[in-house]
Enzyme design. Structure first.
Site, PDB file in Angstrom:
ATOM      1  N   PHE A  17       0.894  -1.103   0.070  1.00  0.00           N
ATOM      2  CA  PHE A  17      -0.088  -0.038  -0.179  1.00  0.00           C
ATOM      3  C   PHE A  17       0.830   1.360  -0.139  1.00  0.00           C
ATOM      4  O   PHE A  17       1.719   1.358   0.705  1.00  0.00           O
ATOM      5  CB  PHE A  17      -0.899  -0.130   1.195  1.00  0.00           C
ATOM      6  CG  PHE A  17      -2.049  -0.959   1.453  1.00  0.00           C
ATOM      7  CD1 PHE A  17      -3.182  -0.581   0.979  1.00  0.00           C
ATOM      8  CD2 PHE A  17      -1.652  -2.196   1.772  1.00  0.00           C
ATOM      9  CE1 PHE A  17      -4.280  -1.379   0.988  1.00  0.00           C
ATOM     10  CE2 PHE A  17      -2.848  -3.247   1.856  1.00  0.00           C
ATOM     11  CZ  PHE A  17      -3.973  -2.791   1.305  1.00  0.00           C
ATOM     12  N   ASP A  18       0.473   2.392  -0.775  1.00  0.00           N
ATOM     13  CA  ASP A  18       0.801   3.534  -0.560  1.00  0.00           C
ATOM     14  C   ASP A  18       0.002   4.211   0.915  1.00  0.00           C
ATOM     15  O   ASP A  18      -0.871   3.337   1.039  1.00  0.00           O
ATOM     16  CB  ASP A  18       0.389   4.258  -1.721  1.00  0.00           C
ATOM     17  CG  ASP A  18       0.667   5.938  -1.628  1.00  0.00           C
ATOM     18  OD1 ASP A  18       1.735   6.181  -1.301  1.00  0.00           O
ATOM     19  OD2 ASP A  18      -0.208   6.679  -2.024  1.00  0.00           O
ATOM     20  N   MET A  19       0.719   5.200   1.208  1.00  0.00           N
ATOM     21  CA  MET A  19      -0.088   5.838   2.508  1.00  0.00           C
ATOM     22  C   MET A  19      -0.938   6.952   2.110  1.00  0.00           C
ATOM     23  O   MET A  19      -2.211   6.712   2.483  1.00  0.00           O
ATOM     24  CB  MET A  19       1.106   6.059   3.645  1.00  0.00           C
ATOM     25  CG  MET A  19       0.194   6.451   4.889  1.00  0.00           C
ATOM     26  SD  MET A  19       1.598   6.950   6.149  1.00  0.00           S
ATOM     27  CE  MET A  19       2.138   8.435   5.468  1.00  0.00           C
TER      28      MET A  19
END
Length: 216
Positions: A10-12
């Site tokens: 995941f990106d944040m």
């Protein structure tokens, strides 16, 4: 339905936490203070990048004498004002989706352009840090998104080949990054809708992040 996936990375910002709207407001505020034209174009160009690449792109746009240190320092002050007073909330369905993926046995990793100290603090504040098996940060790689470095690093630390990883992103730079790394890209648009070019790179596009339950 994907049957050979072993990890989800995941990106944040804009995927897990609702920080991008705060960032955009601060960029506009700084543009007004520093008399910067076409700030919306600058925001789109720098979405998902780390500060090293932002500095290069800001100087290319506003001139080699552009005061990047002041821009980033003022941004940090304004952002912390919001973070430490109002907080940065989770985006819809994030916790439920992370619990679902964990329950299914997937490895989870984070690949954010944000610095380690900042991202760690923000993830712990919303109590999702411990969902992840691996964390990769923007200040620990040479080349920022859209280069594939951060996603390649995550796969290496997971011990899982990129082709068995889903990458979850909200920005075009992020999608380019995980696609270049050989991931299966899933886009959860937040502040930018995908172009036709970006759509061709994505396996799935939709929101909220719970769309992952449809494919995993």
């Amino acid at each position: 339905m994907l049957t050979n996936i072993k990890a989800v990375v995941f990106d944040m910002d804009g995927v897990l936490i609702d920080s991008e709207s705060i960032c955009d407001e601060i960029w506009v505020r700084l543009a007004n203070e520093m008399n910067l034209p076409d700030i919306e174009d600058a925001i789109r160009e720098n979405r998902g990048c780390n500060t090293d690449l932002m500095a290069v792109q800001l100087k290319a746009r506003y001139g080699k004498d552009f005061n990047c240190p002041k821009f980033f320092e003022d941004f940090s002050v304004y952002f912390h004002e919001v973070e430490f007073t109002k907080g940065i909330p989770l985006l819809p369905q994030v916790r439920e989706t992370l619990e679902y993926l964990k329950g299914k046995g997937y490895k989870l990793a984070l690949s954010t352009s944000t610095r380690r100290v900042t991202a760690t603090r923000q993830l712990k504040a919303v109590d999702i840090y411990d969902f992840f098996d691996v964390w990769t940060f923007g200040d620990e790689i040479k080349n920022s998104k859209p280069a594939p470095d951060i996603y390649l690093k995550a796969a290496k630390e997971l011990g899982i080949a990129s082709e068995f990883c889903v990458g979850v992103e909200d920005s075009p730079n992020g999608i380019k990054s995980c696609h270049a790394a050989g991931y299966v890209p899933v886009m959860i648009p937040d502040r930018i809708e995908p172009t036709e070019e970006i759509k061709k790179l994505c396996y799935k596009i939709g929101k909220p992040v719970s769309i992952l339950k449809e494919i995993l």
